[in-house]
Motif scaffolding. Sequence first.
Motif, PDB file in Angstrom:
ATOM      1  N   GLY A 140      70.616 -11.258 -88.092  1.00  0.00           N
ATOM      2  CA  GLY A 140      72.073 -10.366 -88.623  1.00  0.00           C
ATOM      3  C   GLY A 140      73.068  -9.674 -88.068  1.00  0.00           C
ATOM      4  N   SER A 141      72.438  -8.451 -89.144  1.00  0.00           N
ATOM      5  CA  SER A 141      72.902  -7.485 -88.985  1.00  0.00           C
ATOM      6  C   SER A 141      73.343  -6.274 -90.354  1.00  0.00           C
ATOM      7  CB  SER A 141      74.891  -7.255 -88.151  1.00  0.00           C
ATOM      8  OG  SER A 141      75.182  -5.845 -88.527  1.00  0.00           O
ATOM      9  N   VAL A 142      73.614  -5.375 -90.304  1.00  0.00           N
ATOM     10  CA  VAL A 142      73.847  -4.302 -91.541  1.00  0.00           C
ATOM     11  C   VAL A 142      75.379  -4.380 -91.679  1.00  0.00           C
ATOM     12  CG1 VAL A 142      72.302  -2.238 -90.613  1.00  0.00           C
ATOM     13  CG2 VAL A 142      74.838  -2.588 -89.584  1.00  0.00           C
ATOM     14  N   VAL A 147      80.410  -3.469 -95.305  1.00  0.00           N
ATOM     15  CA  VAL A 147      81.895  -4.299 -94.723  1.00  0.00           C
ATOM     16  C   VAL A 147      82.465  -2.331 -94.383  1.00  0.00           C
ATOM     17  CG1 VAL A 147      83.520  -4.974 -95.098  1.00  0.00           C
ATOM     18  CG2 VAL A 147      82.264  -6.461 -95.580  1.00  0.00           C
ATOM     19  N   TYR A 148      82.824  -3.044 -93.104  1.00  0.00           N
ATOM     20  CA  TYR A 148      83.843  -1.220 -93.324  1.00  0.00           C
ATOM     21  C   TYR A 148      84.781  -1.630 -92.156  1.00  0.00           C
ATOM     22  CZ  TYR A 148      81.489  -3.056 -88.484  1.00  0.00           C
ATOM     23  OH  TYR A 148      80.939  -3.370 -87.653  1.00  0.00           O
ATOM     24  N   PRO A 149      85.853  -0.562 -92.115  1.00  0.00           N
ATOM     25  CA  PRO A 149      87.529  -0.732 -91.519  1.00  0.00           C
ATOM     26  C   PRO A 149      86.881  -1.475 -90.043  1.00  0.00           C
ATOM     27  CG  PRO A 149      86.823   1.664 -92.671  1.00  0.00           C
ATOM     28  CD  PRO A 149      85.273   1.032 -92.645  1.00  0.00           C
ATOM     29  N   VAL A 153      86.535  -9.707 -90.060  1.00  0.00           N
ATOM     30  CA  VAL A 153      85.469 -11.425 -89.770  1.00  0.00           C
ATOM     31  C   VAL A 153      83.942 -11.146 -88.927  1.00  0.00           C
ATOM     32  CG1 VAL A 153      85.810 -13.212 -88.445  1.00  0.00           C
ATOM     33  CG2 VAL A 153      87.935 -11.962 -89.004  1.00  0.00           C
ATOM     34  N   TYR A 154      84.208 -10.355 -88.223  1.00  0.00           N
ATOM     35  CA  TYR A 154      82.464 -10.119 -87.893  1.00  0.00           C
ATOM     36  C   TYR A 154      81.618  -9.688 -89.319  1.00  0.00           C
ATOM     37  CZ  TYR A 154      78.331  -8.202 -85.532  1.00  0.00           C
ATOM     38  OH  TYR A 154      76.916  -7.866 -84.557  1.00  0.00           O
ATOM     39  N   CYS A 155      82.018  -9.240 -90.081  1.00  0.00           N
ATOM     40  CA  CYS A 155      81.285  -8.851 -91.335  1.00  0.00           C
ATOM     41  C   CYS A 155      80.954  -9.925 -92.036  1.00  0.00           C
ATOM     42  CB  CYS A 155      81.954  -7.791 -92.028  1.00  0.00           C
ATOM     43  SG  CYS A 155      81.972  -6.502 -91.381  1.00  0.00           S
ATOM     44  N   PRO A 184      69.714  -5.168 -87.555  1.00  0.00           N
ATOM     45  CA  PRO A 184      70.046  -4.549 -86.967  1.00  0.00           C
ATOM     46  C   PRO A 184      71.420  -3.225 -87.084  1.00  0.00           C
ATOM     47  CG  PRO A 184      69.355  -5.421 -85.777  1.00  0.00           C
ATOM     48  CD  PRO A 184      70.653  -6.318 -86.788  1.00  0.00           C
ATOM     49  N   GLY A 185      71.436  -1.557 -86.901  1.00  0.00           N
ATOM     50  CA  GLY A 185      72.403  -1.562 -86.944  1.00  0.00           C
ATOM     51  C   GLY A 185      72.809  -1.054 -85.842  1.00  0.00           C
ATOM     52  N   MET A 186      73.306   0.163 -85.212  1.00  0.00           N
ATOM     53  CA  MET A 186      73.951   0.462 -83.719  1.00  0.00           C
ATOM     54  C   MET A 186      72.705   0.629 -82.495  1.00  0.00           C
ATOM     55  SD  MET A 186      76.408   3.284 -85.358  1.00  0.00           S
ATOM     56  CE  MET A 186      77.594   3.817 -83.120  1.00  0.00           C
ATOM     57  N   GLU A 190      74.989  -4.461 -74.823  1.00  0.00           N
ATOM     58  CA  GLU A 190      76.501  -5.046 -74.433  1.00  0.00           C
ATOM     59  C   GLU A 190      77.259  -5.284 -75.427  1.00  0.00           C
ATOM     60  OE1 GLU A 190      75.924  -8.652 -72.248  1.00  0.00           O
ATOM     61  OE2 GLU A 190      75.861  -7.675 -70.063  1.00  0.00           O
ATOM     62  N   PHE A 191      76.956  -5.363 -76.581  1.00  0.00           N
ATOM     63  CA  PHE A 191      77.469  -5.916 -77.983  1.00  0.00           C
ATOM     64  C   PHE A 191      79.291  -4.550 -77.827  1.00  0.00           C
ATOM     65  CE2 PHE A 191      78.450  -3.978 -82.066  1.00  0.00           C
ATOM     66  CZ  PHE A 191      77.943  -5.393 -83.292  1.00  0.00           C
ATOM     67  N   SER A 192      79.296  -3.341 -78.030  1.00  0.00           N
ATOM     68  CA  SER A 192      80.765  -2.732 -78.417  1.00  0.00           C
ATOM     69  C   SER A 192      81.492  -2.949 -76.301  1.00  0.00           C
ATOM     70  CB  SER A 192      80.113  -1.185 -78.011  1.00  0.00           C
ATOM     71  OG  SER A 192      79.625  -0.514 -79.219  1.00  0.00           O
TER      72      SER A 192
HETATM   73  C1  8X3 Z   1      75.958  -4.270 -84.429  1.00  0.00           C
HETATM   74  C2  8X3 Z   1      76.491  -3.215 -86.222  1.00  0.00           C
HETATM   75  O1  8X3 Z   1      77.590  -1.497 -87.573  1.00  0.00           O
HETATM   76  O2  8X3 Z   1      78.607  -2.787 -85.143  1.00  0.00           O
HETATM   77  O3  8X3 Z   1      76.168  -5.420 -85.961  1.00  0.00           O
HETATM   78  O4  8X3 Z   1      78.393  -4.011 -87.345  1.00  0.00           O
HETATM   79  S1  8X3 Z   1      77.417  -2.786 -86.453  1.00  0.00           S
END
Ligand code: 8X3
Length: 252
Positions: A140-142, A147-149, A153-155, A184-186, A190-192
């Motif tokens: 999953g993910s934080v 949710v953040y701006p 949809v990712y959230c 996990p948080g950040m 390759e995520f970003s």
């Molecule tokens: C990755 C963490 O904070 O970029 O799932 O959504 S965040």
Amino acid sequence: MNKKWAMVTGATSGIGKETSIILAKNGYNLILTGRRKERLTELSTRLKKDYNIVPLCLSFDISRREEVFRSLESIKERLEDLEVLINNAGGALGVSPIDEGDIDQWDQMIDSNIKGLLYVSRYCLPFMKKRSSSHIVNIGSVAGRWVYPGGNVYCATKHAVRAISEAMRMDLIGSSIRVTNIEPGMVHTEFSLVRLGDEKKANEVYKNMKPLEAKDVAESIYWCIERPAHVNIHEMVIYPTDQAHVTMINRN
Ligand code: 8X3
């Protein structure tokens, strides 16, 4: 020698790749899946050389239901031995506000992060249920808690992963299947780059702060798996020390 079998989806990079390495190092036999065949072959060669583990590699696009089922069907005898499933495949695309979002990107995230996870789990669970102990680890993910701006949809997909993890635990109680949701948080992967499609922008995300590395998350996953069979870590939230909340980051 550990004869357990584990499957890792999205094993070609980041958390999936590091988790595969840790599992191989600890003697797990592996089924590795991913879209990029060359990368699977590369990883497989490395694991054979370093740990004498020869993984079974399946190359498919997790968002395509027929492809997923056809591939898993081709190794169905092997799934009888499957003890650990790491549902890692997925990712983020874009940071546009919801009124400007790219609908193809939305579809892709929903199809991989939610539907793909469900396809693989649905196929594997009846096999895993027959075992005296087995474990599903959902990545999953934080973003599945807060949710953040621009996260919209990712959230939402990661909130779904959290809900599915809870539902799995309830529906599977009595079956000896453990279910863990790793959040996990950040993480520096390759995520970003995938999300923003631009190396410079991706580097900005981690500027002047120390993010988690994929290996940090992989080690935590392994710790959860290695708890005794009667111990189920439901959820694990892992932030870098420089991140106190989804949008609160220390860059000093
Ligand atoms: C990755 C963490 O904070 O970029 O799932 O959504 S965040």
